[in-house]
Design a protein around this motif. Structure first.
Motif, mmCIF file in Angstrom:
data_model
loop_
_atom_site.group_PDB
_atom_site.id
_atom_site.type_symbol
_atom_site.label_atom_id
_atom_site.label_comp_id
_atom_site.label_asym_id
_atom_site.label_seq_id
_atom_site.Cartn_x
_atom_site.Cartn_y
_atom_site.Cartn_z
ATOM 1 N N ARG A 1 14.461 -8.020 -9.653
ATOM 2 C CA ARG A 1 13.733 -7.382 -11.316
ATOM 3 C C ARG A 1 12.814 -6.898 -12.296
ATOM 4 O O ARG A 1 12.520 -5.913 -12.358
ATOM 5 C CB ARG A 1 15.300 -6.435 -11.262
ATOM 6 N N PHE A 2 12.661 -8.756 -12.943
ATOM 7 C CA PHE A 2 12.295 -8.659 -14.254
ATOM 8 C C PHE A 2 10.785 -8.832 -12.895
ATOM 9 O O PHE A 2 10.118 -8.319 -13.566
ATOM 10 C CB PHE A 2 12.789 -9.697 -14.260
ATOM 11 N N LEU A 3 10.636 -9.039 -11.899
ATOM 12 C CA LEU A 3 8.549 -9.605 -11.685
ATOM 13 C C LEU A 3 8.583 -7.629 -11.098
ATOM 14 O O LEU A 3 7.319 -7.682 -11.228
ATOM 15 C CB LEU A 3 9.001 -10.046 -10.388
ATOM 16 N N ALA B 1 13.753 -6.168 -1.713
ATOM 17 C CA ALA B 1 12.977 -4.809 -1.547
ATOM 18 C C ALA B 1 14.033 -4.088 -2.410
ATOM 19 O O ALA B 1 13.374 -3.103 -2.663
ATOM 20 C CB ALA B 1 13.606 -4.771 0.019
ATOM 21 N N ALA B 2 15.297 -4.339 -2.504
ATOM 22 C CA ALA B 2 15.582 -3.416 -3.489
ATOM 23 C C ALA B 2 15.185 -2.927 -5.089
ATOM 24 O O ALA B 2 14.727 -1.956 -5.398
ATOM 25 C CB ALA B 2 16.686 -3.739 -3.546
ATOM 26 N N ALA B 3 14.223 -4.032 -6.063
ATOM 27 C CA ALA B 3 13.968 -4.276 -6.646
ATOM 28 C C ALA B 3 12.451 -3.200 -6.172
ATOM 29 O O ALA B 3 12.217 -2.395 -7.326
ATOM 30 C CB ALA B 3 13.365 -5.787 -6.781
ATOM 31 N N PHE B 4 11.446 -3.250 -5.619
ATOM 32 C CA PHE B 4 10.876 -2.891 -5.603
ATOM 33 C C PHE B 4 10.374 -1.687 -4.369
ATOM 34 O O PHE B 4 9.123 -0.895 -4.715
ATOM 35 C CB PHE B 4 9.393 -3.460 -4.755
ATOM 36 N N HIS B 5 11.565 -0.785 -4.046
ATOM 37 C CA HIS B 5 12.172 0.266 -4.036
ATOM 38 C C HIS B 5 10.859 1.441 -4.844
ATOM 39 O O HIS B 5 11.554 1.106 -5.265
ATOM 40 C CB HIS B 5 12.785 0.613 -3.135
ATOM 41 N N TRP C 1 15.783 0.173 3.866
ATOM 42 C CA TRP C 1 14.915 0.849 2.113
ATOM 43 C C TRP C 1 13.463 2.092 2.198
ATOM 44 O O TRP C 1 13.664 3.097 2.468
ATOM 45 C CB TRP C 1 14.239 -0.378 1.526
ATOM 46 N N GLY C 2 12.401 1.377 3.738
ATOM 47 C CA GLY C 2 11.839 2.138 3.961
ATOM 48 C C GLY C 2 10.789 2.636 2.305
ATOM 49 O O GLY C 2 10.717 1.612 2.291
#
Ligand SMILES: *Cc1c(COP(=O)(O)O)cnc(C)c1O
Length: 417
Positions: free
Chosen positions: A110-112, A140-144, A171-172
């Motif tokens: 998440r930080f990245l 995946a979750a952090a960059f979605h 995610w998609g």
């Protein structure tokens, strides 16, 4: 603050550039030019975790374009609980698994993602990452749905658990999940050849595994925060036992201690992949093929952050004096999961179990064992041992209902588009 390569002190870089490139040009890993020394009284005990994290990380962002977003980044990245739980006298568990994908990887990912989103205002970025489990879901979750960033995740088809796969493929949008016919090493090889041969084809190509300095820095915050609070309450420096695979998380523990936080001994807990114990015995670092264990997120035969640890200590004698490491077998993992359930009514994942097993063999402490994942991610291991179902965390419940989207490919670069 500037950063330099573990292989060459004069190869220096700004933080932003180090984050974007991941690896240093000579193949080394970026480390901060210095670890700023703190005094315990600099920190206000009433600060929230994100406020504390921001204060700790400020010197690492000094003179970098990302410095202005740091306060907001800490608030949004660390928006979940980081509780320390008491098991019994002088025995505590630091639960790092309350983020959206239920492992400590959420902190770094998440930080990245926050840093990269800012950097992507200048240029489009493609993140490519090979995963054997928790990294893929956290990334995946952090960059979605982050603007101007595309994420390509490669995982070995059929080699990860159903729940792990769900957390990667649900995610998609800007996240594409490729199920590669092969093993983890094939996925890793694809990422490496993309960097070597076709980086232009993927616009600005970057990566999100734990070689990236922006994943390591935020991991110092929980060791710093809890050692400080523990010390203020009990006037003792707690030791930490850290379940380790690529040694990223434990490097952050050593960095926090080097900054002056009140941390006692630091112990690496490994599964059967025990290259570091062999190093401590022989002085030779010999990477080898990984072996499969119940703690699969730690199945690493060539831990990349070993290079950062060696750089921190300088020579073998110091390394040997500062670092303790013990290997734990699958049988001992199972036995510890059972013991913790029976004696304390407390469920632990197979990774956390390596730390809990080792603690039973050590001096009385005080010890803080690091709980790296929620047990519900590993129900297929735990349920047969405790003969009960593991409660599913709410974060996972909502993901389990989403449809899977994955593209099955043979391990060749031209299949990734
Ligand atoms: C990644 C991971 C580890 C190992 O952490 P490193 O930083 O690679 O040493 C341990 N436990 C879990 C659950 C993980 O996902």
């Amino acid at each position: 603050m500037k950063y330099h390569s573990t292989r060459n002190h004069s190869l220096s870089s700004s933080l932003s550039k180090a984050i974007l490139s991941g690896l240093a040009p000579d193949g080394g890993l970026y480390v901060p030019n210095e670890l700023p020394k703190i005094s315990i009284d600099d920190f206000d005990a009433t600060h929230s975790f994100p406020q504390f994290a921001c204060q700790l990380l400020q010197p690492f962002f000094e003179n970098d374009a990302l410095a202005t977003i740091l306060p907001e980044l800490c608030q949004s990245a660390f928006n979940f609980e980081v509780p320390l739980k008491k098991i019994k006298d002088d025995t505590f568990v630091l639960e790092l698994f309350h983020g959206p994908t239920l492992s400590f990887k959420d902190f770094g990912a998440r930080f990245l993602a926050g840093c990269m989103t800012e950097l992507a205002k200048q240029q489009a970025i493609t993140i490519m990452v090979a995963t054997s489990g928790d990294t893929g879901s956290a990334v995946a979750a952090a960059f979605h749905q982050k603007p101007n960033i595309r994420v390509i995740i490669l995982f070995p088809q059929g080699k990860i658990t159903e729940r792990q796969e769900k957390q990667i493929t649900c995610w998609g949008d800007n996240v594409t999940a490729y199920a590669v016919e092969g093993v983890f090493d094939d996925c890793q090889h694809l990422v490496k050849s993309a960097f070597a041969q076709e980086s232009q084809r993927f616009s600005y190509l970057s990566t999100a595994n734990s070689i990236n300095i922006a994943r390591l820095l935020p991991q110092m915050t929980y060791y710093a925060y809890w050692s400080l609070h523990y010390f203020k309450q009990y006037q003792q420096q707690p030791g930490f036992i850290v379940p380790s695979g690529n040694y990223g998380n434990v490097t952050a523990t050593f960095w926090a201690k080097a900054m002056g936080f009140p941390i006692g001994d630091i112990v690496l807990a490994t599964n059967a992949n025990c290259v570091i114990e062999d190093y401590l015995t022989t002085g030779e670092f010999t990477p080898r093929k990984s072996v499969q264990t119940l703690a699969n997120a730690m199945d690493v035969g060539n831990p990349s952050n070993f290079e950062r640890l060696r750089h921190l200590f300088g020579d073998f004698a110091t390394f040997k004096q500062k670092v303790q490491a013990y290997s734990v077998s699958d049988e001992q993992i199972k036995q510890t999961i059972a013991t913790y359930h029976q004696q304390y009514g407390y469920l632990i994942c197979p990774h956390t179990a390596t730390a809990c097993y080792i603690q039973q063999q050590l001096n009385p402490g005080p010890w803080i064992m690091v709980a790296t994942a929620d047990p519900c991610k590993f129900e297929t291991v735990i349920e047969p041992i405790i003969q009960k179902s593991v409660p599913v965390a709410p974060q996972l419940v909502s993901l389990l209902t989403r449809p899977n989207k994955k593209i099955r490919i043979l391990p060749e670069l031209r299949n990734i588009v």
